[in-house]
Write an enzyme that holds these catalytic residues in place. Structure first.
Site, PDB file in Angstrom:
ATOM      1  N   HIS A   1       0.854  -1.194   0.000  1.00 35.91           N
ATOM      2  CA  HIS A   1       0.000   0.000   0.000  1.00 35.91           C
ATOM      3  C   HIS A   1       0.890   1.244   0.000  1.00 35.91           C
ATOM      4  O   HIS A   1       1.524   1.570   1.007  1.00 35.91           O
ATOM      5  CB  HIS A   1      -0.892  -0.023   1.246  1.00 35.91           C
ATOM      6  CG  HIS A   1      -1.878   1.095   1.341  1.00 35.91           C
ATOM      7  ND1 HIS A   1      -3.233   0.885   1.503  1.00 35.91           N
ATOM      8  CD2 HIS A   1      -1.727   2.442   1.331  1.00 35.91           C
ATOM      9  CE1 HIS A   1      -3.862   2.041   1.591  1.00 35.91           C
ATOM     10  NE2 HIS A   1      -2.962   3.007   1.486  1.00 35.91           N
TER      11      HIS A   1
ATOM     12  N   LYS B   1       1.435  10.812  -5.149  1.00 35.27           N
ATOM     13  CA  LYS B   1       1.374  11.936  -4.225  1.00 35.27           C
ATOM     14  C   LYS B   1       2.732  12.333  -3.652  1.00 35.27           C
ATOM     15  O   LYS B   1       2.927  13.477  -3.235  1.00 35.27           O
ATOM     16  CB  LYS B   1       0.475  11.599  -3.030  1.00 35.27           C
ATOM     17  CG  LYS B   1      -1.006  11.453  -3.298  1.00 35.27           C
ATOM     18  CD  LYS B   1      -1.716  11.289  -1.955  1.00 35.27           C
ATOM     19  CE  LYS B   1      -3.223  11.188  -2.077  1.00 35.27           C
ATOM     20  NZ  LYS B   1      -3.644   9.830  -2.395  1.00 35.27           N
TER      21      LYS B   1
ATOM     22  N   GLU C   1     -10.629   5.138   8.072  1.00 34.26           N
ATOM     23  CA  GLU C   1      -9.356   5.790   8.383  1.00 34.26           C
ATOM     24  C   GLU C   1      -9.595   6.949   9.346  1.00 34.26           C
ATOM     25  O   GLU C   1      -9.412   8.125   9.008  1.00 34.26           O
ATOM     26  CB  GLU C   1      -8.672   6.272   7.104  1.00 34.26           C
ATOM     27  CG  GLU C   1      -7.241   6.724   7.335  1.00 34.26           C
ATOM     28  CD  GLU C   1      -6.557   7.189   6.061  1.00 34.26           C
ATOM     29  OE1 GLU C   1      -5.438   7.718   6.167  1.00 34.26           O
ATOM     30  OE2 GLU C   1      -7.126   7.027   4.968  1.00 34.26           O
TER      31      GLU C   1
ATOM     32  N   ASP D   1       2.457   3.476   2.800  1.00 34.47           N
ATOM     33  CA  ASP D   1       1.445   4.514   2.659  1.00 34.47           C
ATOM     34  C   ASP D   1       2.078   5.784   2.103  1.00 34.47           C
ATOM     35  O   ASP D   1       2.729   5.753   1.073  1.00 34.47           O
ATOM     36  CB  ASP D   1       0.714   4.752   3.978  1.00 34.47           C
ATOM     37  CG  ASP D   1      -0.685   5.337   3.784  1.00 34.47           C
ATOM     38  OD1 ASP D   1      -1.192   5.295   2.651  1.00 34.47           O
ATOM     39  OD2 ASP D   1      -1.276   5.819   4.754  1.00 34.47           O
TER      40      ASP D   1
END
Length: 396
Positions: A54, A59, A207, A303
């Site tokens: 993940h 980004k 989340e 992440d």
């Protein structure tokens, strides 16, 4: 090549150890040839090459322009949406390339990235991703997930168009799920598209630290009802940590029945979850130990990296593992090394599940750590990365 006197963690062993803890490993070409007990003390710890289940390589490295959200998840979403409006292939490619290169040098063999997908049309990042996937083939296996707002699937044909694009590009269907109105209906439409187009599913779910966020439970129920056991991954599930113990255990039991792949993201969740006006008490990580007790072996993954969601960090899964060990009290630490190797390999459906045995690929990471207590030691995290039986020139 011969690797002498190495520990192989029990959960990574695909061979009968016969009570031995230290081994001599012989490589022949791109495969492991033999594994035999060693009479000498351990000189390192041998892992299969790492798997990052993940990440967000579209980004990353944007925090200097977007700004850090300092614990506010929805502020981070807004900041990244504003930044994303100016993304081009030319601006995306260097950042995405840097991410994959860093992961490769740290010992990662496969990485799944979520790509922001804000509407029915494919984002500009997808074409860049497809190019990188081709360029890195044979070194890092790259997968992508369409990270869409769940509400896009409410009505109309947006979900169908997204699913068609994902199928064409060989990806995974996903959505951001958090206390949505009509959540069961909208999730049902995501599952409809997955079944119609033969797609696996990967959700950002719950989340936050709201006890009434129960998307994970709904996803597990739908997975069982639709017969998609083993084809669904769920990242975050932070809300599970603040729910009643009995309710949380019941949800995890459902997840185990459904074969849900649970993925925890310690760096981002520690940064985002909990109050920022005082020292946070809640840690924001899902119930990893309770999941394991239900037979569900979770993964730890990267992440965000240097963006509004998490302004620090990099693509070193061994460091991520160390943070997860401390956050969730994962002890003995060596018993959890499958969280960055075997468990995510299974979640991503890789051809090799990462268990080390004669005949398995010689894609390995040799850590300097001689026991579990050195796994979190900077010296113990020093490593030699071996790919196809050859040592990478850049040692860490």
């Amino acid at each position: 090549m011969r690797l002498e006197s190495v520990r192989i963690p029990p959960r990574l062993r695909g061979f009968a150890a016969g009570g031995a803890e230290v081994f001599d490993v012989t490589l022949a070409g791109d495969r492991i040839e033999t594994i035999a007990p060693s009479p000498r003390p351990a000189r390192g710890t041998l892992l299969s090459a790492l798997v990052d289940a993940h990440a967000h390589i579209d980004k990353n490295y944007t925090v200097r322009e977007a700004g850090a959200a300092e614990g506010n998840l929805f502020a981070a979403i807004e900041r990244m949406a504003a930044h994303r409006a100016a993304w081009t292939a030319e601006s995306l490619r260097p950042r995405m390339q840097r991410a994959v290169t860093e992961a490769w040098l740290a010992g990662t063999r496969a990485l799944r990235s979520h790509l922001d997908w804000g509407g029915a049309e494919a984002p500009v990042s997808l074409a860049v991703f497809e190019q990188l996937r081709d360029e890195w083939r044979g070194r890092v296996e790259l997968q992508f997930v369409a990270l869409t707002p769940l509400d896009l699937f409410a009505e109309g044909d947006a979900g169908e168009r997204i699913a068609r694009s994902v199928r064409r590009a060989g990806g995974v269907l996903g959505a951001f799920v958090y206390r949505n109105d009509g959540i069961a209906h909208k999730l049902g439409r995501v599952f409809d598209q997955a079944q119609e187009h033969g797609l696996a599913l990967d959700f950002h779910v719950d989340e936050g630290l709201d006890a009434d966020a129960t998307g994970l439970r709904t996803i597990a129920q739908l997975t069982l009802a639709r017969g998609l056991q083993g084809r669904v991954s769920c990242g975050h599930a932070c809300s599970l940590s603040v729910q009643d113990d009995a309710a949380a255990r019941d949800t995890l039991a459902l997840c185990a029945q459904a074969g849900i792949h649970l993925i925890a993201l310690p760096s981002t969740n520690l940064y985002l979850q909990g109050a920022w006006d005082r020292t946070p008490v809640q840690r924001g990580i899902t119930r990893l130990r309770e999941a394991a007790a239900e037979g569900l072996r979770p993964s730890l993954a990267t992440d965000n990296v240097q963006d509004a969601f998490y302004p620090y960090g990099g693509y070193d899964l061994v460091e991520t593992f160390g943070l997860g060990v401390q956050m969730a009290h994962l002890a003995p630490a060596a018993d959890w090394l499958d969280a960055i190797t075997v468990s995510p390999a299974r979640a991503l459906g890789l051809a090799w599940d990462g268990r080390i045995a004669p005949g398995s690929p010689a894609d390995l990471v040799l850590l300097a750590a001689t026991d579990e207590y050195e796994l979190l030691d900077p010296r113990g995290r020093r490593r030699t990365v071996i790919r196809a039986g050859r040592t990478l020139e850049n040692e860490r």
